[in-house]
Design a protein around this motif. Structure first.
Motif, PDB file in Angstrom:
ATOM      1  N   LYS A 221      19.634-106.734  31.919  1.00 39.00           N
ATOM      2  CA  LYS A 221      19.407-105.604  32.829  1.00 39.00           C
ATOM      3  C   LYS A 221      17.915-105.350  32.950  1.00 39.00           C
ATOM      4  O   LYS A 221      17.256-105.039  31.973  1.00 39.00           O
ATOM      5  CB  LYS A 221      20.089-104.346  32.289  1.00 39.00           C
ATOM      6  N   PHE A 222      17.410-105.492  34.166  1.00 35.25           N
ATOM      7  CA  PHE A 222      16.002-105.199  34.418  1.00 35.25           C
ATOM      8  C   PHE A 222      15.985-104.097  35.458  1.00 35.25           C
ATOM      9  O   PHE A 222      16.140-104.345  36.655  1.00 35.25           O
ATOM     10  CB  PHE A 222      15.303-106.470  34.914  1.00 35.25           C
ATOM     11  N   MET A 223      15.867-102.901  34.987  1.00 31.59           N
ATOM     12  CA  MET A 223      15.973-101.768  35.900  1.00 31.59           C
ATOM     13  C   MET A 223      15.267-100.567  35.319  1.00 31.59           C
ATOM     14  O   MET A 223      14.870-100.568  34.151  1.00 31.59           O
ATOM     15  CB  MET A 223      17.446-101.436  36.151  1.00 31.59           C
ATOM     16  N   LYS A 247       5.556-114.639  35.687  1.00 29.67           N
ATOM     17  CA  LYS A 247       5.748-115.349  36.953  1.00 29.67           C
ATOM     18  C   LYS A 247       4.994-114.741  38.136  1.00 29.67           C
ATOM     19  O   LYS A 247       4.203-115.423  38.775  1.00 29.67           O
ATOM     20  CB  LYS A 247       7.225-115.350  37.302  1.00 29.67           C
ATOM     21  N   ARG A 249       4.929-111.138  41.180  1.00 26.79           N
ATOM     22  CA  ARG A 249       5.163-109.754  41.578  1.00 26.79           C
ATOM     23  C   ARG A 249       6.589-109.310  41.279  1.00 26.79           C
ATOM     24  O   ARG A 249       7.526-110.094  41.394  1.00 26.79           O
ATOM     25  CB  ARG A 249       4.910-109.643  43.086  1.00 26.79           C
ATOM     26  N   GLU A 251       9.662-106.722  42.303  1.00 25.17           N
ATOM     27  CA  GLU A 251      10.094-105.899  43.424  1.00 25.17           C
ATOM     28  C   GLU A 251      11.479-105.336  43.149  1.00 25.17           C
ATOM     29  O   GLU A 251      12.271-105.926  42.407  1.00 25.17           O
ATOM     30  CB  GLU A 251      10.087-106.703  44.731  1.00 25.17           C
ATOM     31  N   PRO A 252      11.769-104.184  43.744  1.00 25.41           N
ATOM     32  CA  PRO A 252      13.125-103.650  43.616  1.00 25.41           C
ATOM     33  C   PRO A 252      14.059-104.465  44.499  1.00 25.41           C
ATOM     34  O   PRO A 252      13.637-104.973  45.540  1.00 25.41           O
ATOM     35  CB  PRO A 252      13.007-102.220  44.123  1.00 25.41           C
ATOM     36  N   THR A 253      15.309-104.611  44.081  1.00 22.53           N
ATOM     37  CA  THR A 253      16.243-105.361  44.919  1.00 22.53           C
ATOM     38  C   THR A 253      17.133-104.415  45.712  1.00 22.53           C
ATOM     39  O   THR A 253      17.844-104.847  46.612  1.00 22.53           O
ATOM     40  CB  THR A 253      17.143-106.277  44.073  1.00 22.53           C
ATOM     41  N   ASN A 254      17.126-103.147  45.386  1.00 26.11           N
ATOM     42  CA  ASN A 254      17.964-102.227  46.144  1.00 26.11           C
ATOM     43  C   ASN A 254      17.153-101.200  46.929  1.00 26.11           C
ATOM     44  O   ASN A 254      17.713-100.251  47.458  1.00 26.11           O
ATOM     45  CB  ASN A 254      18.988-101.543  45.226  1.00 26.11           C
ATOM     46  N   MET A 374      16.771-101.103  40.637  1.00 27.22           N
ATOM     47  CA  MET A 374      17.068-102.426  40.091  1.00 27.22           C
ATOM     48  C   MET A 374      15.873-103.327  40.437  1.00 27.22           C
ATOM     49  O   MET A 374      15.414-103.335  41.576  1.00 27.22           O
ATOM     50  CB  MET A 374      18.337-103.022  40.713  1.00 27.22           C
ATOM     51  N   LEU A 375      15.406-104.071  39.459  1.00 28.25           N
ATOM     52  CA  LEU A 375      14.183-104.848  39.678  1.00 28.25           C
ATOM     53  C   LEU A 375      14.423-106.337  39.527  1.00 28.25           C
ATOM     54  O   LEU A 375      15.372-106.756  38.870  1.00 28.25           O
ATOM     55  CB  LEU A 375      13.121-104.415  38.661  1.00 28.25           C
ATOM     56  N   GLN A 376      13.549-107.124  40.141  1.00 29.97           N
ATOM     57  CA  GLN A 376      13.551-108.560  39.892  1.00 29.97           C
ATOM     58  C   GLN A 376      12.114-109.064  39.869  1.00 29.97           C
ATOM     59  O   GLN A 376      11.238-108.524  40.535  1.00 29.97           O
ATOM     60  CB  GLN A 376      14.377-109.310  40.941  1.00 29.97           C
ATOM     61  N   THR A 378       9.688-111.810  41.012  1.00 35.34           N
ATOM     62  CA  THR A 378       9.648-112.867  42.021  1.00 35.34           C
ATOM     63  C   THR A 378       8.561-113.869  41.638  1.00 35.34           C
ATOM     64  O   THR A 378       7.813-113.656  40.691  1.00 35.34           O
ATOM     65  CB  THR A 378       9.327-112.323  43.429  1.00 35.34           C
ATOM     66  N   GLU A 379       8.494-114.948  42.415  1.00 33.26           N
ATOM     67  CA  GLU A 379       7.496-115.977  42.150  1.00 33.26           C
ATOM     68  C   GLU A 379       6.278-115.765  43.040  1.00 33.26           C
ATOM     69  O   GLU A 379       5.418-116.617  43.150  1.00 33.26           O
ATOM     70  CB  GLU A 379       8.104-117.360  42.386  1.00 33.26           C
ATOM     71  N   ASP A 380       6.229-114.620  43.677  1.00 31.33           N
ATOM     72  CA  ASP A 380       5.137-114.316  44.591  1.00 31.33           C
ATOM     73  C   ASP A 380       3.878-113.968  43.794  1.00 31.33           C
ATOM     74  O   ASP A 380       3.836-112.962  43.105  1.00 31.33           O
ATOM     75  CB  ASP A 380       5.563-113.123  45.466  1.00 31.33           C
TER      76      ASP A 380
END
Lengths: 461, 268
Positions: A221-223, A247, A249, A251-254, A374-376, A378-380
């Motif tokens: 859980k990454f939130m 990795k 940046r 970003e939130p996914t929701n 909810m977070l993720q 990214t590879e940005d």
């Protein structure tokens, strides 16, 4: 045409952080408010370190928080950090104002960029009776310990009513509606991290402020749980969320991410009121997006910065903030006595300074952010910063023909700056123009011409 | 004008191309993190080129550019890569999967979905999807649905999208009910642009869904259930794409048990 002397002025964000994002509960009827908070999340694979800055201003006796956490957190997973490190990452990533000075329009074109950095401004151990009452209400005290000045309990519960009742019984004042939210977390198998200040420890610590709490855990859980925090909020709350990843940046996914407007030229008088400017601009942008987006203020690969806004954050401090994957040996900090470097050096081979920092600024209410963030990762790795530019016109003498063209362009440039500022902040454009006139940025700017005869100019330079 | 309408009416895919292009324009002009023109150009070019390459190699007498165009536009809307070359590569992988992974004259995977999943699995340090990037502006969701329903009304496989959305709504509402969450939470989750693009442009691909209507219902429900488990139990943010990929393996089986007519893009 313009020789650039870049002076980087560092300005703190106007929003001061007051509290944790989690959830304040008052033990007494102290008026607590949690309008802004600063949280650092370091994340790689399933390991998360959450650092919560503590700007609590009231009586420490009244301080109490309840934060949902995905797993049971043992004593060794909790640490009391240092406010300075959070202030440092805040300073390092804050939106900034930069100044450029126009060159003498009569000089040959000579381009040089230089920058000057400004320095960064840089009791509730569970006894038997408590255990027993908890048990009778279906609340399990999974862990109970003191770390630094904090007494911490990790609770799990079977049903929210019992937890709600027990917390109230123990003197935590839970806002209305907390019951429902607790229920949702319990069903999602979340535990509760409950902390209060241990007055004895606090007094003997010698500090007169509370230090940030840090929790390290492993979970998919990454939130960021914000739901409890919205219950006792009087209005919109501000959250500054810093993330450190290997990795890129975060970003939130929701929720949608919006970049804060950046790079615009703005009038010179903003230098004196950058705080007001940023506050109004942020509010204006939030309003434009219906308070439904997460504002990105900074995203940067920490391997280098050119120029750096503040001193690069030493590897040691990054590790303290939870960047566990960073090698201990690597540190870009200049040795004492050495001149400060303008540019953070590239890391030596094999010692990649793999940390990417993201700064998100979220203004939210229960209506606009109904769900936890909810977070993720990214590879940005694209760099982004909120920066605003002031261009000082040439103030010296200008006697040549080219000067005419330069000055006739200035008027249009000032007008553009006024418009930019009005668009960014929603300020009234005629007020802006007036202020510009008052602050020496006249729309009727004329070249300073030496009126003396040429022989006097020649001999009396 | 009349000509344009006739052209759009001619083939359901023309509708899809127009809809996806409009979405791409909205993204490009109104939102941050939109694909840059180079990305769009490279993806479209690589995808169409791959399609023609396979036509030539397999000696298929066709010059159809519509399917690859739809695939490339879908990729532009959903796929994110850390480097420019990943986009044309995704286009190539998408079209290659269409020609190489086949069963009984049908390709198994929706090409764009196959490329996204392949990217996520094989290049996890370079590829991602931004499900939140569409935000949840209600009007946009509404506009999307309206446009897309028309598209699929023409395509005749709107049922798959609706079966899926219905199942998804059911699962999210059931979850909210179980957790005691306010309705705002499932509603917030449903107002996602990425979800609607997925429902109306990927899962509803007539070529990769079962031919029989009942089987399509089963198929769509399975995608929703798998996506739900991946998203809420395994915390996988790209759950819907993985779910479709996994469930697509069952299409040949469903086709074997439930006989029906093949799908034809053009009505003859």
């Amino acid at each position: 045409m313009i020789r650039l002397f870049l002076l980087l002025t560092f300005l703190f964000l106007p929003m001061s952080a007051h509290a944790f994002c989690g959830f304040y509960v008052a033990k007494a009827d102290a008026s607590l408010f949690n309008e802004a908070s600063k949280v650092v999340l370091s994340r790689h694979e399933n390991r998360t370190v959450m650092t919560m800055a503590n700007d609590f201003k009231g009586d420490v006796d009244d301080f109490a928080i309840v934060i949902p956490v995905p797993t049971v957190v043992k004593k060794s997973q909790v640490n009391v950090g240092d406010n300075k490190i959070i202030d440092h990452i805040d300073a390092y990533t804050a939106p900034r104002l930069v100044e450029y000075y126009d060159n003498d329009p009569c000089q040959q074109i000579f381009r040089k960029e230089m920058m000057m950095r400004s320095s960064a401004p840089m009791a509730m151990m569970a006894d038997d009776a408590v255990q027993k009452s908890a048990k009778s209400l279906g609340v399990t005290i999974e862990e109970s310990y003191t770390v630094g000045e904090y007494d911490i309990l990790i609770l799990s519960a079977k049903q929210s009513d019992g937890l709600f009742k027990w917390l109230n019984q123990e003197g935590y004042k839970l806002p209305k509606g907390a019951n429902k939210v607790l229920k949702s977390y319990i069903k999602q198998d979340m535990k509760f991290f409950v902390a209060k200040v241990n007055i004895d420890e606090f007094e003997s610590s010698g500090y007169n402020f509370l230090r940030p709490l840090q929790v390290a855990y492993e979970s998919d859980k990454f939130m960021l749980p914000v739901r409890l925090g919205t219950l006792n909020a009087k209005g919109p709350q501000d959250l500054l969320l810093f993330t450190l990843t290997k990795k890129g940046r975060v970003e939130p996914t929701n929720y949608r991410t919006t970049k804060i407007p950046t790079g615009d030229d703005i009038p010179l008088f903003v230098a004196d009121e950058f705080g007001e400017f940023y506050k109004d601009m942020f509010a204006h942008q939030v309003k434009k997006e219906g308070m439904k987006t997460v504002m990105l203020e900074y995203a940067w690969d920490m391997a280098w910065c050119d120029p750096c806004a503040a001193d690069p954050i030493p590897a040691e401090d990054l590790r303290k903030m939870g960047v566990w994957w960073m090698e201990k040996s690597y540190d870009s900090r200049p040795m004492p006595g050495q001149p400060r470097r303008m540019i953070a050096p590239m890391p030596p081979k094999g010692q990649a300074r793999d940390a990417f920092v993201t700064r998100m600024h979220i203004r939210y209410t229960a209506d606009t952010f109904p769900e936890d963030i909810m977070l993720q990762v990214t590879e940005d790795r694209e760099n982004f910063q909120g920066r605003y530019v002031m261009r000082h016109p040439w103030k010296g003498e200008a006697n040549c023909e080219m000067a005419g063209a330069y000055y006739s362009k200035l008027k249009g440039r000032f007008e553009k700056e006024a418009k930019n500022l009005a668009n960014l902040t929603g300020w009234n454009i005629s007020d802006i123009r007036k202020k510009m006139e008052e602050n020496g940025q006249s729309f009727n700017i004329k070249p300073t011409v030496d009126g003396r005869p040429w022989w006097e100019q020649m001999w009396n330079e | 004008m009349q000509k344009a309408l006739t052209f759009i009416n001619q083939d359901a895919r023309h509708f899809q191309i127009v809809t996806l292009s409009v979405l791409l324009l909205i993204l490009a002009f109104m939102y941050d993190f939109a694909p840059v023109p180079e990305v769009i150009a490279l993806t479209v070019f690589a995808t169409i080129l791959t399609q023609f390459f396979f036509f030539k190699v397999l000696k298929i007498p066709s010059n159809d550019y519509r399917s690859p165009l739809i695939t490339s536009l879908s990729l532009c809307l959903l796929f994110k890569g850390a480097a420019l070359w990943l986009y044309p590569l995704a286009g190539v992988v998408a079209m290659a999967s269409k020609f190489l992974i086949r069963h009984n004259n049908k390709h198994i995977f929706n090409p764009a979905n196959a490329a996204i999943v392949a990217g996520l699995l094989l290049l996890p340090n370079m590829v991602w999807v931004s499900p939140g990037q569409w935000g949840n502006a209600v009007w946009l969701g509404f506009a999307l649905i309206c446009l897309a329903v028309i598209v699929l009304g023409k395509a005749g496989r709107a049922d798959t999208a609706l079966f899926f959305l219905g199942s998804w709504v059911f699962l999210l509402l059931a979850r909210a009910l179980w957790l005691g969450d306010p309705l705002e939470i499932p509603l917030h989750n449903l107002q996602s642009g990425a979800l609607l693009i997925f429902a109306f442009f990927m899962i509803s691909d007539p070529m990769t869904t079962p031919n029989n209507r009942f089987a399509r219902g089963v198929f769509a429900f399975a995608v929703a259930v798998v996506a739900y488990i991946l998203q809420y139990h395994f915390q996988i943010r790209e759950a819907i794409f993985y779910a479709l990929f996994i469930v697509c393996f069952t299409t040949p089986i469903l086709d074997y048990f439930f006989k029906a007519q093949f799908y034809q893009w053009r009505k003859t």
